[in-house]
Design a protein around this motif. Structure first.
Motif, PDB file in Angstrom:
ATOM      1  N   GLY A   1       6.920 -22.888 -43.531  1.00  0.00           N
ATOM      2  CA  GLY A   1       7.907 -22.077 -42.816  1.00  0.00           C
ATOM      3  C   GLY A   1       7.219 -21.326 -41.703  1.00  0.00           C
ATOM      4  N   SER A   2       7.912 -21.187 -40.573  1.00  0.00           N
ATOM      5  CA  SER A   2       7.286 -20.502 -39.439  1.00  0.00           C
ATOM      6  C   SER A   2       8.337 -19.766 -38.614  1.00  0.00           C
ATOM      7  CB  SER A   2       6.533 -21.493 -38.556  1.00  0.00           C
ATOM      8  OG  SER A   2       7.421 -22.417 -37.958  1.00  0.00           O
ATOM      9  N   LEU A   3       7.868 -18.729 -37.932  1.00  0.00           N
ATOM     10  CA  LEU A   3       8.687 -17.973 -36.984  1.00  0.00           C
ATOM     11  C   LEU A   3       7.993 -18.080 -35.629  1.00  0.00           C
ATOM     12  CD1 LEU A   3      11.145 -16.067 -36.655  1.00  0.00           C
ATOM     13  CD2 LEU A   3       9.562 -14.150 -37.013  1.00  0.00           C
ATOM     14  N   ASN A   4       8.741 -18.561 -34.609  1.00  0.00           N
ATOM     15  CA  ASN A   4       8.140 -18.868 -33.320  1.00  0.00           C
ATOM     16  C   ASN A   4       8.787 -18.041 -32.200  1.00  0.00           C
ATOM     17  OD1 ASN A   4       6.672 -21.261 -34.470  1.00  0.00           O
ATOM     18  ND2 ASN A   4       8.806 -21.935 -34.748  1.00  0.00           N
ATOM     19  N   LEU A   5       7.999 -17.639 -31.229  1.00  0.00           N
ATOM     20  CA  LEU A   5       8.481 -16.878 -30.084  1.00  0.00           C
ATOM     21  C   LEU A   5       7.851 -17.431 -28.821  1.00  0.00           C
ATOM     22  CD1 LEU A   5       9.004 -13.090 -29.689  1.00  0.00           C
ATOM     23  CD2 LEU A   5       7.503 -14.262 -28.052  1.00  0.00           C
ATOM     24  N   THR A   6       8.683 -17.662 -27.804  1.00  0.00           N
ATOM     25  CA  THR A   6       8.181 -18.091 -26.491  1.00  0.00           C
ATOM     26  C   THR A   6       8.809 -17.211 -25.415  1.00  0.00           C
ATOM     27  OG1 THR A   6       9.951 -19.728 -26.223  1.00  0.00           O
ATOM     28  CG2 THR A   6       7.889 -20.487 -27.221  1.00  0.00           C
ATOM     29  N   GLN A   7       8.061 -16.942 -24.372  1.00  0.00           N
ATOM     30  CA  GLN A   7       8.556 -16.109 -23.279  1.00  0.00           C
ATOM     31  C   GLN A   7       7.972 -16.611 -21.960  1.00  0.00           C
ATOM     32  OE1 GLN A   7      10.626 -12.989 -22.987  1.00  0.00           O
ATOM     33  NE2 GLN A   7      10.465 -13.930 -20.968  1.00  0.00           N
ATOM     34  N   ASN A   8       8.894 -16.851 -21.016  1.00  0.00           N
ATOM     35  CA  ASN A   8       8.436 -17.220 -19.670  1.00  0.00           C
ATOM     36  C   ASN A   8       8.183 -15.942 -18.877  1.00  0.00           C
ATOM     37  OD1 ASN A   8       9.586 -17.692 -16.611  1.00  0.00           O
ATOM     38  ND2 ASN A   8       8.281 -19.375 -17.319  1.00  0.00           N
ATOM     39  N   LEU A   9       7.000 -15.800 -18.349  1.00  0.00           N
ATOM     40  CA  LEU A   9       6.651 -14.613 -17.568  1.00  0.00           C
ATOM     41  C   LEU A   9       6.844 -14.825 -16.070  1.00  0.00           C
ATOM     42  CD1 LEU A   9       3.417 -13.454 -19.434  1.00  0.00           C
ATOM     43  CD2 LEU A   9       5.783 -12.704 -19.774  1.00  0.00           C
ATOM     44  N   PHE A  10       6.699 -16.057 -15.633  1.00  0.00           N
ATOM     45  CA  PHE A  10       6.850 -16.321 -14.204  1.00  0.00           C
ATOM     46  C   PHE A  10       7.157 -17.797 -14.004  1.00  0.00           C
ATOM     47  CE2 PHE A  10       5.105 -17.384  -9.960  1.00  0.00           C
ATOM     48  CZ  PHE A  10       5.864 -16.506  -9.197  1.00  0.00           C
TER      49      PHE A  10
ATOM     50  N   ALA B   1      -1.287 -17.515 -31.246  1.00  0.00           N
ATOM     51  CA  ALA B   1      -0.787 -16.919 -30.005  1.00  0.00           C
ATOM     52  C   ALA B   1      -1.492 -17.584 -28.847  1.00  0.00           C
ATOM     53  CB  ALA B   1      -1.022 -15.414 -29.985  1.00  0.00           C
ATOM     54  N   GLY B   2      -0.783 -17.754 -27.744  1.00  0.00           N
ATOM     55  CA  GLY B   2      -1.421 -18.428 -26.624  1.00  0.00           C
ATOM     56  C   GLY B   2      -0.623 -18.273 -25.345  1.00  0.00           C
ATOM     57  N   ALA B   3      -1.184 -18.727 -24.301  1.00  0.00           N
ATOM     58  CA  ALA B   3      -0.532 -18.679 -22.984  1.00  0.00           C
ATOM     59  C   ALA B   3      -0.750 -20.019 -22.298  1.00  0.00           C
ATOM     60  CB  ALA B   3      -1.097 -17.540 -22.141  1.00  0.00           C
TER      61      ALA B   3
END
Length: 419
Positions: A91-100, A293-295
């Motif tokens: 099981g996993s909880l994932n988050l993504t965010q576009n910064l630019f 975590a990563g970019a």
């Protein structure tokens, strides 16, 4: 027998109530036209849809959160024939965010704003069109009503004139041609009355259509719209407030935003992501914990010229939108100027027509008296009588024309009686 009589009375009362004439003030007709008009309802729904699209577009500025659960059953067998089965849960909880992303999201938001502005202008235009249709229908209704009343008066006047001419003919004071001409005038008056009755029926059909009333439902408008002298307009301000200008300006804003969006391909993309999860051989997995975590920074170096030519095309679309807006503003100035002049002239024409009508009434009374007393011949009296009838018809027509010109002036501005 008494019960049947009561039933008959109730039935007749119900029928009378059902087919009773619906009397409406002009203000009532405005409310009814808006309430039942499908075009207004459709415009409101389209506006709501564009507002929802903007909210959907704004979601790009927020992170994306997702959760996942997985299960896997595996079986393995050795050369000796021994086998084993394992269960694996995760099981996993994932988050993504576009910064630019090269300002693409902000450009999309501007495009969504432009769509809202276009739908708001469409709603304003729809209300203005309904206002014009309503005023035009009411103008035709009162013109037909006044023409019907006038035609009845003219018919009665022609009958009185014929009796007077026949009496003078019997006394040897008038010739046969005058009698025949008076009879022809009466037949013309009957024909005009027949036409006026048909025009009244036609005006009611148009009025019911604008008010969305059932066919053949009796309806009467009891008050007329107020018509005031138009103030000297500020054309620059009026042009800016018209729905047509608003739509062209919104189209230009959308084209500019599309140009900004097309330039996003020349910029890098920067995204960050994070996840936490657990794995194990039973549900809910709690044996092994994991986080990450990563970019990610990506930059398109070559795409076959797609971004370049997309930007090139979008820049020309902006120039085209600018030219269309400039051209439309000039056309709006012409339409506004013409509508204002027509309304101003129609307003003044009513005053002139009324002055001629008052003069014609006095001249007709004098001429009739002189003809009765033998102080005037038939030709002179007939000329003045016809002039009176012409002036009466003209005044009725100019009243209608003024109301229609008022409606056209409001429509040119994108305004009207509907808030």
């Amino acid at each position: 027998m008494v019960r049947k009589s009561h039933l008959l009375v109730l039935t007749l009362s119900f029928s009378s109530a059902l087919f009773a004439e619906q009397k409406l003030t002009f203000e009532d007709s405005i409310a009814l036209a808006v309430k039942s008009n499908l075009e207004v309802q459709a415009s409101y729904e389209a506006l709501k849809a564009s507002q929802a699209d903007k909210k959907s577009t704004r979601s790009a500025f927020f992170p994306k959160v997702s959760a996942s659960l997985s299960y896997e059953k595996a079986n393995s067998e050795t050369k000796s024939g021994a086998s084993s089965t394992t269960d694996a849960y995760s099981g996993s909880l994932n988050l993504t965010q576009n910064l630019f992303n090269g300002f693409q999201d902000s450009a999309s938001l501007k495009i969504a704003d432009s769509k809202i502005q276009i739908e708001e202008a469409n709603l304003q235009e729809t209300k203005s069109q309904i206002s014009y249709d309503l005023k035009n229908a009411v103008a035709n209704y009162f013109y037909a009503k006044d023409s019907l009343s006038l035609s009845r008066d003219i018919k009665k006047r022609r009958e009185d004139n014929l009796r007077m001419v026949e009496l003078r003919f019997e006394n040897g004071r008038e010739n046969k041609g005058s009698v025949l001409l008076s009879k022809a005038y009466l037949e013309q008056a009957k024909l005009d009355l027949f036409k006026a009755e048909n025009a009244m029926a036609t005006s009611l059909i148009y009025l019911r259509r604008v008010l969305n009333l059932p066919e053949n439902e009796p309806v009467e408008i009891t008050t007329t719209p107020a018509v005031d002298d138009p103030a000297l307009p500020n054309y620059d301000a009026l042009i800016e407030s018209t729905p047509t200008a608003k739509k062209f300006k919104a189209t230009l804003a959308s084209a500019s935003a599309t140009l900004d969006s097309s330039k996003s391909g020349f910029y890098p993309d920067l995204n960050v992501s994070a996840s936490v999860g657990k794995t194990g051989d039973s549900f809910f997995p709690d044996d092994n914990k994991r986080w990450a975590a990563g970019a990610t920074l990506s930059w398109s170096l070559f795409d076959g010229g797609k971004d370049f030519y997309s930007t090139y095309s979008a820049s020309y679309q902006v120039k085209a939108a600018e030219k269309r807006l400039e051209n439309q503003n000039m056309e709006l100035r012409r339409v506004l100027s013409q509508s204002y002049t027509s309304f101003k002239e129609a307003n003044q024409t009513v005053k002139v027509s009324f002055a001629f009508l008052e003069a014609a009434k006095v001249r007709a009374d004098i001429s009739r008296s002189k003809y009765n007393n033998g102080l005037s011949n038939f030709d002179d009296w007939d000329l003045i009588e016809n002039d009176l009838i012409t002036k009466q018809k003209d005044y009725t027509l100019q009243i209608r024309n003024r109301l229609q010109a008022s409606a056209a002036w409001e429509q040119a501005q994108g305004t009207g009686v509907i808030p």
